[in-house]
Design an enzyme around this catalytic site. Structure first.
Site, PDB file in Angstrom:
ATOM      1  CG  ASN A 219       5.865   2.043   6.500  1.00  0.00           C
ATOM      2  OD1 ASN A 219       4.888   2.765   6.322  1.00  0.00           O
ATOM      3  ND2 ASN A 219       5.771   0.714   6.472  1.00  0.00           N
ATOM      4  CD  GLU A 222       3.443   1.479   9.094  1.00  0.00           C
ATOM      5  OE1 GLU A 222       3.264   0.242   9.118  1.00  0.00           O
ATOM      6  OE2 GLU A 222       4.408   2.040   9.655  1.00  0.00           O
ATOM      7  CG  ASP A 290       8.877  -6.970  12.153  1.00  0.00           C
ATOM      8  OD1 ASP A 290       8.046  -6.127  12.525  1.00  0.00           O
ATOM      9  OD2 ASP A 290       8.571  -7.977  11.486  1.00  0.00           O
TER      10      ASP A 290
END
Length: 341
Positions: A219, A222, A290
């Site tokens: 993302n 990150e 996820d």
């Protein structure tokens, strides 16, 4: 891309078997109505909270893969404790896989990772009040790593696999030795490895073990940590290119940006593709990454182009954020979203 192409990909989900390795967690949800404000410390008192258990971390990726119609072989570790037993109960009772034995090792004296969330049910709203984390981030031993790889090899001696997904939450499971063995397993089967990395502790040195994997889907936060470049609203291309330089993927880096959609940086091209986000009412972003990893892995396993796979994953994430807590997206919901897109 044509809707018929997207429908064709989703229609093949039930034929896909994705190997999934990562940090498995037990998500515990406590939800109840406010009874009073305690005079002890001016804190809320929730009356008779309803307690529910879910698979979290890599377990939530697994749950999404099955909910979307695919199948998965889940590799990870849990502790020999009550939380581990509760996690296995959820796994066996709620999720049906064609693999009777998943690649989960029970490690004595290890603490099962638990995320416990407390919610206040206000009737017309639900508010998360606090989250408590219980975890053991010690690295697994080589013996545990080889045990799981041996189990994986045995289950896929005859079963084909085209995608291996890695869900990294930096809890000690994805050691350099284990990842090296997993990469060799994938290369022998010419399978693509897709990584959801967690670079926020330990810096980029921890990510070197993933070099030569096929693709990464950080993302924005990150990606900032990986590239050491702070996003200023105009420099996403610089961040993406730096991530490509550091991670050295064979295929791509996809940076997910919430409502702004996804940006696809191709390792073999200077072209940056953008999948626009969908305007939805966001209830909770928990577990959206996820859902993206699960949908992306299934789509690529089904032979989708990268842009089509990202489009499907983007739609799945838009559906997930409408739901509170650790939740999955069904194949029927995804088909409906494609129809309306």
């Amino acid at each position: 891309m044509a809707k018929s192409d997207l429908f064709g990909i989703v229609d093949k989900f039930d034929q896909q078997k994705v190997v999934l390795a990562g940090d498995i967690m037990l998500d515990v949800s406590e939800k109840g109505k406010l009874r009073k404000v305690s005079p002890e410390d001016a804190c809320f008192v929730i009356s008779n909270p309803k307690i529910e258990y879910y698979l979290g971390g890599a377990g939530n990726v697994f749950a999404n893969i099955l909910s979307l119609g695919g199948d998965s072989y889940l590799c990870g570790v849990i502790g020999d404790d009550q939380s581990g037993k509760e996690l296995m109960k959820v796994l066996s009772m709620r999720y049906k896989s064609s693999f009777p034995n998943q690649g989960i090792a029970v490690v004595p004296e290890r603490k099962t990772t638990v995320k416990r969330r407390s919610y206040l049910d206000g009737g017309h709203y639900i508010r998360q009040m606090i989250r408590s984390d219980f975890e053991d981030t010690n690295e697994i031993s080589n013996g545990v790593a080889y045990f799981i790889i041996s189990s994986l090899e045995a289950n896929f001696e005859k079963n084909p696999v085209s995608v291996v997904a890695i869900s990294d939450y930096d809890k000690g499971f994805l050691t350099k030795e284990f990842v090296s063995e997993l990469l060799q397993f994938a290369k022998r089967r010419k399978a693509k490895i897709i990584v959801d990395p967690k670079p926020l502790s330990g810096g980029n040195k921890k990510l070197r073990k993933f070099v030569d994997c096929y693709g990464f889907k950080p993302n924005l936060e990150e990606a900032e940590a990986i590239s050491s470049i702070k996003y200023n609203g105009k420099n996403l291309n610089d961040i993406g290119r730096k991530c490509l330089d550091i991670l050295e993927p064979e295929g791509f880096v996809i940076i997910t940006c919430g409502k702004e959609g996804m940006h696809i940086f191709n390792a073999k091209s200077d072209v940056v593709d953008h999948v626009p986000g969908k305007e939805v009412e966001v209830s909770d972003i928990t577990g959206a990454g996820d859902t993206v990893l699960g949908a992306l892995s299934l789509s690529l396993s089904a032979g989708a182009s990268l842009i089509d796979a990202a489009t499907i994953a983007n739609l799945a994430a838009a559906q997930k954020v409408k739901k509170r807590g650790t939740a999955t997206v069904s194949r029927e919901e995804l088909v409906d979203l494609i129809l309306k897109s």
